[in-house]
Design an enzyme around this catalytic site. Sequence first.
Site, mmCIF file in Angstrom:
data_model
loop_
_atom_site.group_PDB
_atom_site.id
_atom_site.type_symbol
_atom_site.label_atom_id
_atom_site.label_comp_id
_atom_site.label_asym_id
_atom_site.label_seq_id
_atom_site.Cartn_x
_atom_site.Cartn_y
_atom_site.Cartn_z
ATOM 1 N N ARG A 1 0.838 -1.195 0.000
ATOM 2 C CA ARG A 1 0.000 0.000 0.000
ATOM 3 C C ARG A 1 0.878 1.252 0.000
ATOM 4 O O ARG A 1 1.885 1.320 0.701
ATOM 5 C CB ARG A 1 -0.931 -0.012 1.212
ATOM 6 C CG ARG A 1 -1.882 -1.207 1.225
ATOM 7 C CD ARG A 1 -2.846 -1.105 2.383
ATOM 8 N NE ARG A 1 -3.672 0.094 2.249
ATOM 9 C CZ ARG A 1 -4.117 0.803 3.285
ATOM 10 N NH1 ARG A 1 -3.797 0.451 4.523
ATOM 11 N NH2 ARG A 1 -4.872 1.871 3.094
ATOM 12 N N SER A 2 0.459 2.250 -0.755
ATOM 13 C CA SER A 2 1.255 3.473 -0.851
ATOM 14 C C SER A 2 1.338 4.200 0.488
ATOM 15 O O SER A 2 2.327 4.882 0.771
ATOM 16 C CB SER A 2 0.678 4.402 -1.925
ATOM 17 O OG SER A 2 -0.630 4.818 -1.587
ATOM 18 N N SER A 3 0.318 4.056 1.338
ATOM 19 C CA SER A 3 0.355 4.714 2.651
ATOM 20 C C SER A 3 1.522 4.209 3.483
ATOM 21 O O SER A 3 2.119 4.971 4.259
ATOM 22 C CB SER A 3 -0.961 4.480 3.398
ATOM 23 O OG SER A 3 -2.034 5.113 2.733
ATOM 24 N N GLY B 1 4.307 2.739 2.046
ATOM 25 C CA GLY B 1 5.497 3.148 1.305
ATOM 26 C C GLY B 1 5.925 4.558 1.668
ATOM 27 O O GLY B 1 7.120 4.869 1.724
ATOM 28 N N ARG B 2 4.961 5.406 1.977
ATOM 29 C CA ARG B 2 5.277 6.785 2.353
ATOM 30 C C ARG B 2 5.843 6.880 3.763
ATOM 31 O O ARG B 2 6.332 7.944 4.164
ATOM 32 C CB ARG B 2 4.025 7.651 2.213
ATOM 33 C CG ARG B 2 3.574 7.762 0.767
ATOM 34 C CD ARG B 2 2.227 8.445 0.614
ATOM 35 N NE ARG B 2 1.636 8.070 -0.658
ATOM 36 C CZ ARG B 2 0.585 8.685 -1.195
ATOM 37 N NH1 ARG B 2 0.028 9.706 -0.562
ATOM 38 N NH2 ARG B 2 0.097 8.276 -2.347
ATOM 39 N N THR C 1 3.002 -15.114 1.703
ATOM 40 C CA THR C 1 4.189 -14.685 2.441
ATOM 41 C C THR C 1 4.618 -13.316 1.925
ATOM 42 O O THR C 1 4.670 -13.082 0.719
ATOM 43 C CB THR C 1 5.325 -15.708 2.295
ATOM 44 O OG1 THR C 1 4.961 -16.906 3.005
ATOM 45 C CG2 THR C 1 6.631 -15.175 2.874
ATOM 46 N N LEU C 2 4.930 -12.432 2.859
ATOM 47 C CA LEU C 2 5.265 -11.047 2.546
ATOM 48 C C LEU C 2 6.715 -10.769 2.914
ATOM 49 O O LEU C 2 7.163 -11.139 4.001
ATOM 50 C CB LEU C 2 4.352 -10.092 3.328
ATOM 51 C CG LEU C 2 2.844 -10.362 3.212
ATOM 52 C CD1 LEU C 2 2.071 -9.483 4.184
ATOM 53 C CD2 LEU C 2 2.367 -10.140 1.783
ATOM 54 N N GLU C 3 7.437 -10.130 2.023
ATOM 55 C CA GLU C 3 8.828 -9.725 2.280
ATOM 56 C C GLU C 3 8.820 -8.236 2.613
ATOM 57 O O GLU C 3 8.445 -7.416 1.783
ATOM 58 C CB GLU C 3 9.683 -9.988 1.036
ATOM 59 C CG GLU C 3 9.620 -11.424 0.532
ATOM 60 C CD GLU C 3 9.632 -11.490 -0.986
ATOM 61 O OE1 GLU C 3 10.076 -10.507 -1.623
ATOM 62 O OE2 GLU C 3 9.172 -12.501 -1.532
ATOM 63 N N GLN D 1 -2.502 -4.826 -1.082
ATOM 64 C CA GLN D 1 -3.700 -4.912 -1.907
ATOM 65 C C GLN D 1 -3.582 -6.103 -2.848
ATOM 66 O O GLN D 1 -2.516 -6.343 -3.412
ATOM 67 C CB GLN D 1 -3.867 -3.634 -2.735
ATOM 68 C CG GLN D 1 -4.024 -2.372 -1.903
ATOM 69 C CD GLN D 1 -3.907 -1.124 -2.748
ATOM 70 O OE1 GLN D 1 -3.006 -1.009 -3.569
ATOM 71 N NE2 GLN D 1 -4.812 -0.177 -2.552
#
Length: 198
Positions: free
Chosen positions: A99-101, A103-104, A125-127, A144
């Site tokens: 999500r860009s939120s 990333g910011r 699985t998320l890195e 997302q």
Amino acid sequence: MKETPIMILSGQDIQSRLGKDIVIDPFDPSRLSPNSYNLTLHDELLVYEEVVLDAASPNRYRRLPIPEEGLTLQPGTLYLGRTTEHTETHGLVPIIQGRSSLGRLGLFLNPGGSLGHAGYRGTWTLELHCVQPVRIYPHIQICQITYWEVSGDSPEEASEKYQNSNDIQPSLMHRELGYDDRDTQLELGFDEAIRSTP
């Protein structure tokens, strides 16, 4: 011959196809957006305990619970997490992205890409890595998922390497290289190595 355009499903389409060729469990309609659905972070992370990671060997790791008051992630560390939700997809290609939120805030997700396959089922699985310390919390909306229609024949996911995953999955690259799951790494004083780093 006119080519069939590849189309992304709208949020309304995602909801209408639930229980058919899309499964998201649990599902919360408030997390639907115009063309995606927000997945959440489970309450645990995994970090490797090797000073040097070996692609030809299973690498030791430890688990970090994410308490309700949050956990501060540090730059220079790779964190593996997973989605709370179990998903299943048939005849569509699922793709997840950060999500860009977040990333910011300097928190980035899956730099290696998150292209799923038609027929994939399981948790994701998320890195995770960050460029400055950032505090995260269990069950935040972390990424997302979008669904894309496929042009041409679309065989279902055949690989069993990560299929049906219900846990955080560390890299299984060693299997592709012909090595088994035996631990061939040397014992390393990971905590001592970290403490001695200038």
